[in-house]
Design a protein around this motif. Structure first.
Motif, PDB file in Angstrom:
ATOM      1  N   PHE A  35       0.838  -1.107  -0.137  1.00 32.66           N
ATOM      2  CA  PHE A  35       0.115   0.029  -0.126  1.00 32.66           C
ATOM      3  C   PHE A  35       1.005   1.167   0.039  1.00 32.66           C
ATOM      4  CE2 PHE A  35      -2.798  -3.054   1.684  1.00 32.66           C
ATOM      5  CZ  PHE A  35      -4.308  -2.488   1.038  1.00 32.66           C
ATOM      6  N   THR A  36       0.540   2.245  -0.635  1.00 32.20           N
ATOM      7  CA  THR A  36       1.051   3.562  -0.868  1.00 32.20           C
ATOM      8  C   THR A  36       0.230   4.626   0.023  1.00 32.20           C
ATOM      9  OG1 THR A  36       2.082   2.947  -2.730  1.00 32.20           O
ATOM     10  CG2 THR A  36       2.394   5.441  -2.159  1.00 32.20           C
ATOM     11  N   PRO A  37       0.526   4.896   1.229  1.00 31.96           N
ATOM     12  CA  PRO A  37      -0.145   6.203   1.906  1.00 31.96           C
ATOM     13  C   PRO A  37      -0.112   7.573   1.071  1.00 31.96           C
ATOM     14  CG  PRO A  37       0.811   4.856   3.450  1.00 31.96           C
ATOM     15  CD  PRO A  37       1.342   4.529   2.069  1.00 31.96           C
ATOM     16  N   VAL A  38      -1.233   7.982   0.855  1.00 30.13           N
ATOM     17  CA  VAL A  38      -1.304   9.435   0.441  1.00 30.13           C
ATOM     18  C   VAL A  38      -2.299  10.569   1.102  1.00 30.13           C
ATOM     19  CG1 VAL A  38      -1.045   8.650  -1.968  1.00 30.13           C
ATOM     20  CG2 VAL A  38      -3.249   9.161  -1.190  1.00 30.13           C
ATOM     21  N   SER A  39      -1.770  11.731   1.143  1.00 37.24           N
ATOM     22  CA  SER A  39      -2.566  12.489   1.809  1.00 37.24           C
ATOM     23  C   SER A  39      -4.028  12.864   1.368  1.00 37.24           C
ATOM     24  CB  SER A  39      -2.019  14.102   1.884  1.00 37.24           C
ATOM     25  OG  SER A  39      -1.908  14.484   0.485  1.00 37.24           O
ATOM     26  N   ILE A  60      -4.451   7.530   5.500  1.00 41.23           N
ATOM     27  CA  ILE A  60      -4.073   7.450   7.232  1.00 41.23           C
ATOM     28  C   ILE A  60      -4.672   8.486   7.658  1.00 41.23           C
ATOM     29  CG2 ILE A  60      -2.692   6.944   8.801  1.00 41.23           C
ATOM     30  CD1 ILE A  60      -0.645   5.473   6.737  1.00 41.23           C
ATOM     31  N   THR A  61      -5.731   8.594   8.504  1.00 38.17           N
ATOM     32  CA  THR A  61      -6.260   9.801   9.018  1.00 38.17           C
ATOM     33  C   THR A  61      -6.170   9.645  10.413  1.00 38.17           C
ATOM     34  OG1 THR A  61      -8.712   9.406   8.764  1.00 38.17           O
ATOM     35  CG2 THR A  61      -7.431  10.191   6.621  1.00 38.17           C
ATOM     36  N   PHE A  62      -6.296  10.941  11.067  1.00 35.63           N
ATOM     37  CA  PHE A  62      -6.370  10.958  12.675  1.00 35.63           C
ATOM     38  C   PHE A  62      -7.168  12.359  12.871  1.00 35.63           C
ATOM     39  CE2 PHE A  62      -2.120   9.555  11.802  1.00 35.63           C
ATOM     40  CZ  PHE A  62      -1.913   8.499  12.569  1.00 35.63           C
ATOM     41  N   ASP A  63      -8.353  11.899  13.659  1.00 32.63           N
ATOM     42  CA  ASP A  63      -9.490  12.933  14.021  1.00 32.63           C
ATOM     43  C   ASP A  63      -8.984  13.477  15.413  1.00 32.63           C
ATOM     44  OD1 ASP A  63     -10.508  12.376  11.678  1.00 32.63           O
ATOM     45  OD2 ASP A  63     -12.476  11.861  12.365  1.00 32.63           O
ATOM     46  N   ASP A  64      -9.524  14.686  15.426  1.00 30.19           N
ATOM     47  CA  ASP A  64      -9.459  15.448  16.991  1.00 30.19           C
ATOM     48  C   ASP A  64      -8.316  16.168  17.306  1.00 30.19           C
ATOM     49  OD1 ASP A  64     -12.101  14.355  16.922  1.00 30.19           O
ATOM     50  OD2 ASP A  64     -11.502  12.920  18.735  1.00 30.19           O
ATOM     51  N   GLY A  65      -7.305  15.509  17.390  1.00 29.33           N
ATOM     52  CA  GLY A  65      -5.861  16.188  17.522  1.00 29.33           C
ATOM     53  C   GLY A  65      -5.284  15.703  19.054  1.00 29.33           C
ATOM     54  N   TYR A  66      -5.331  14.557  19.018  1.00 28.81           N
ATOM     55  CA  TYR A  66      -4.816  14.145  20.469  1.00 28.81           C
ATOM     56  C   TYR A  66      -3.287  13.799  20.491  1.00 28.81           C
ATOM     57  CZ  TYR A  66      -9.612  12.694  21.199  1.00 28.81           C
ATOM     58  OH  TYR A  66     -10.884  12.613  21.303  1.00 28.81           O
ATOM     59  N   GLU A  67      -2.792  14.177  21.539  1.00 30.68           N
ATOM     60  CA  GLU A  67      -1.132  14.138  21.832  1.00 30.68           C
ATOM     61  C   GLU A  67      -0.557  13.083  21.218  1.00 30.68           C
ATOM     62  OE1 GLU A  67       2.780  14.281  23.786  1.00 30.68           O
ATOM     63  OE2 GLU A  67       1.136  13.009  24.059  1.00 30.68           O
ATOM     64  N   ALA A  84       0.221  11.262   5.957  1.00 33.77           N
ATOM     65  CA  ALA A  84      -0.936  11.122   6.645  1.00 33.77           C
ATOM     66  C   ALA A  84      -1.831  12.416   6.808  1.00 33.77           C
ATOM     67  CB  ALA A  84      -0.730  10.524   7.949  1.00 33.77           C
ATOM     68  N   THR A  85      -2.968  12.511   7.201  1.00 32.78           N
ATOM     69  CA  THR A  85      -3.671  13.607   7.431  1.00 32.78           C
ATOM     70  C   THR A  85      -4.293  13.642   8.983  1.00 32.78           C
ATOM     71  OG1 THR A  85      -4.442  13.512   4.933  1.00 32.78           O
ATOM     72  CG2 THR A  85      -5.748  15.232   6.689  1.00 32.78           C
ATOM     73  N   LEU A  86      -4.031  14.612   9.608  1.00 34.57           N
ATOM     74  CA  LEU A  86      -4.539  15.019  10.863  1.00 34.57           C
ATOM     75  C   LEU A  86      -5.701  16.101  10.664  1.00 34.57           C
ATOM     76  CD1 LEU A  86      -4.396  15.029  13.935  1.00 34.57           C
ATOM     77  CD2 LEU A  86      -2.689  16.784  13.818  1.00 34.57           C
ATOM     78  N   PHE A  87      -6.878  15.795  11.150  1.00 38.51           N
ATOM     79  CA  PHE A  87      -7.950  16.765  11.166  1.00 38.51           C
ATOM     80  C   PHE A  87      -8.073  17.127  12.625  1.00 38.51           C
ATOM     81  CE2 PHE A  87      -8.678  13.911   7.925  1.00 38.51           C
ATOM     82  CZ  PHE A  87      -9.118  14.785   6.548  1.00 38.51           C
ATOM     83  N   VAL A  88      -7.877  18.835  12.783  1.00 37.81           N
ATOM     84  CA  VAL A  88      -7.746  19.082  14.222  1.00 37.81           C
ATOM     85  C   VAL A  88      -8.987  19.827  14.407  1.00 37.81           C
ATOM     86  CG1 VAL A  88      -5.339  18.807  14.462  1.00 37.81           C
ATOM     87  CG2 VAL A  88      -6.587  21.057  13.751  1.00 37.81           C
ATOM     88  N   SER A  89      -9.743  19.746  15.757  1.00 33.70           N
ATOM     89  CA  SER A  89     -10.440  20.599  16.194  1.00 33.70           C
ATOM     90  C   SER A  89     -10.087  21.743  16.963  1.00 33.70           C
ATOM     91  CB  SER A  89     -11.551  19.957  17.186  1.00 33.70           C
ATOM     92  OG  SER A  89     -12.411  19.131  16.518  1.00 33.70           O
ATOM     93  N   THR A  90      -9.831  23.052  16.416  1.00 35.33           N
ATOM     94  CA  THR A  90      -8.940  24.063  16.956  1.00 35.33           C
ATOM     95  C   THR A  90      -9.194  24.628  18.367  1.00 35.33           C
ATOM     96  OG1 THR A  90     -10.334  25.494  15.639  1.00 35.33           O
ATOM     97  CG2 THR A  90      -8.319  24.923  14.839  1.00 35.33           C
ATOM     98  N   GLY A  91     -10.504  24.483  18.631  1.00 39.37           N
ATOM     99  CA  GLY A  91     -10.763  24.953  19.956  1.00 39.37           C
ATOM    100  C   GLY A  91     -10.456  23.691  21.176  1.00 39.37           C
ATOM    101  N   TRP A  92     -10.042  22.628  20.741  1.00 46.45           N
ATOM    102  CA  TRP A  92      -9.639  21.553  21.604  1.00 46.45           C
ATOM    103  C   TRP A  92      -8.174  21.460  21.842  1.00 46.45           C
ATOM    104  CZ3 TRP A  92     -12.763  16.063  21.002  1.00 46.45           C
ATOM    105  CH2 TRP A  92     -13.938  16.372  21.502  1.00 46.45           C
ATOM    106  N   ALA A 118       6.886  17.859   9.295  1.00 50.84           N
ATOM    107  CA  ALA A 118       7.165  16.546   8.847  1.00 50.84           C
ATOM    108  C   ALA A 118       6.510  15.662   7.484  1.00 50.84           C
ATOM    109  CB  ALA A 118       7.150  15.516   9.903  1.00 50.84           C
ATOM    110  N   GLY A 119       5.463  16.663   6.899  1.00 57.33           N
ATOM    111  CA  GLY A 119       4.752  16.113   5.914  1.00 57.33           C
ATOM    112  C   GLY A 119       3.317  15.531   6.150  1.00 57.33           C
TER     113      GLY A 119
END
Length: 261
Positions: A35-39, A60-67, A84-92, A118-119
């Motif tokens: 597999f080739t991960p893409v954004s 490869i995605t991450f929701d919320d923005g955990y440390e 990968a893509t990180l989706f953040v809730s800015t108020g959290w 880091a990409g």
């Protein structure tokens, strides 16, 4: 779709978390199977332009923005050269815009910038992580626009990808996301993303604490997802009806208070 990555996540995030060891095994499996991960941005660009994608593309995605995404996931992704893509809730996130309400330890802005450098693509996930389809138009627009404005200010470029909190959306929500300037958005759906879903309703597969390596392998190959998530699909349909009724009741109440009924 990942959320928290950690050894001892908070109780509120435990079921939708993965251990650092499990995450590493799952990423290694992707590499071993070609597999080739893409954004998310690259997927959207390719589908709009017709440009070819690499062999066996996967998001490869991450929701919320955990440390733990910075502490545990980033070193694994970097070692394998995975996007990968990180989706953040800015108020959290920890820092100047923190509104409270986060379920576990969140990233701070320096860590978000390190992930971006880091990409990792940084996308929007609203400001305070509400059920967007339950908001009135004014609050809906604020949640989406404010998130995008903060990310643009902190990272130097406006995000192009969005993910709906809880996976909930509607035609009205999708229109608002597009109007705010996002080029594509991800739901949940627990199915593989396909072009026919449209750029603002792309589906993802949930990875949970109990997702074993063999099971993960079947899911990324697209095998048995319907059977595996049958219960989730039934609950999603039922809850969609409930959410629609709740919003209708609130709309009637607002109209009554405004003297229109």
């Amino acid at each position: 779709m990942y959320h928290a990555v950690g050894h001892r996540p908070a109780a509120a995030t435990h079921a939708l978390s993965v251990s650092p060891g499990a995450f590493e095994e799952q990423m290694e499996l992707l590499g071993e199977r070609g597999f080739t991960p893409v954004s998310t941005a690259r997927l959207g660009d390719a589908w709009r332009s017709g440009a070819p994608l690499p062999a066996r593309p996967v998001l490869i995605t991450f929701d919320d923005g955990y440390e733990g995404v910075h502490r545990h996931a980033l070193p694994v992704l970097a070692s394998l050269g995975f996007a990968a893509t990180l989706f953040v809730s800015t108020g959290w996130l920890r820092g100047a815009y923190d509104e409270g309400g986060a379920l576990d330890t969140m990233l701070d802005w320096e860590q978000v910038r390190e992930l971006s450098t880091a990409g990792t693509e940084i996308g929007g996930h609203s400001h305070t992580h509400p059920q967007l389809d339950q908001l009135d138009d004014e609050r809906l627009g604020f949640e989406i626009r404010h998130c995008r404005e903060i990310l643009a200010a902190e990272l130097g470029a406006a995000p192009v990808s969005f993910a709906y909190p809880y996976g909930y959306s509607s035609r009205r929500v999708r229109h608002a996301v597009r109007a705010a300037g996002f080029a594509q958005s991800l739901a949940v759906g627990n199915a593989q993303a396909r072009r026919g879903q449209g750029p603002y309703a792309l589906e993802r597969i949930t990875v949970r604490r109990g997702t074993g390596t063999e099971e993960f392998g079947r899911l990324v190959e697209g095998r048995y997802t319907g059977r595996h998530f049958a219960g989730d699909h039934a609950l999603t349909k039922g809850y969609a009806v409930v959410r629609g009724a709740r919003r209708a009741v609130r709309a009637v109440g607002r109209a009554a208070r405004g003297g229109r009924i």
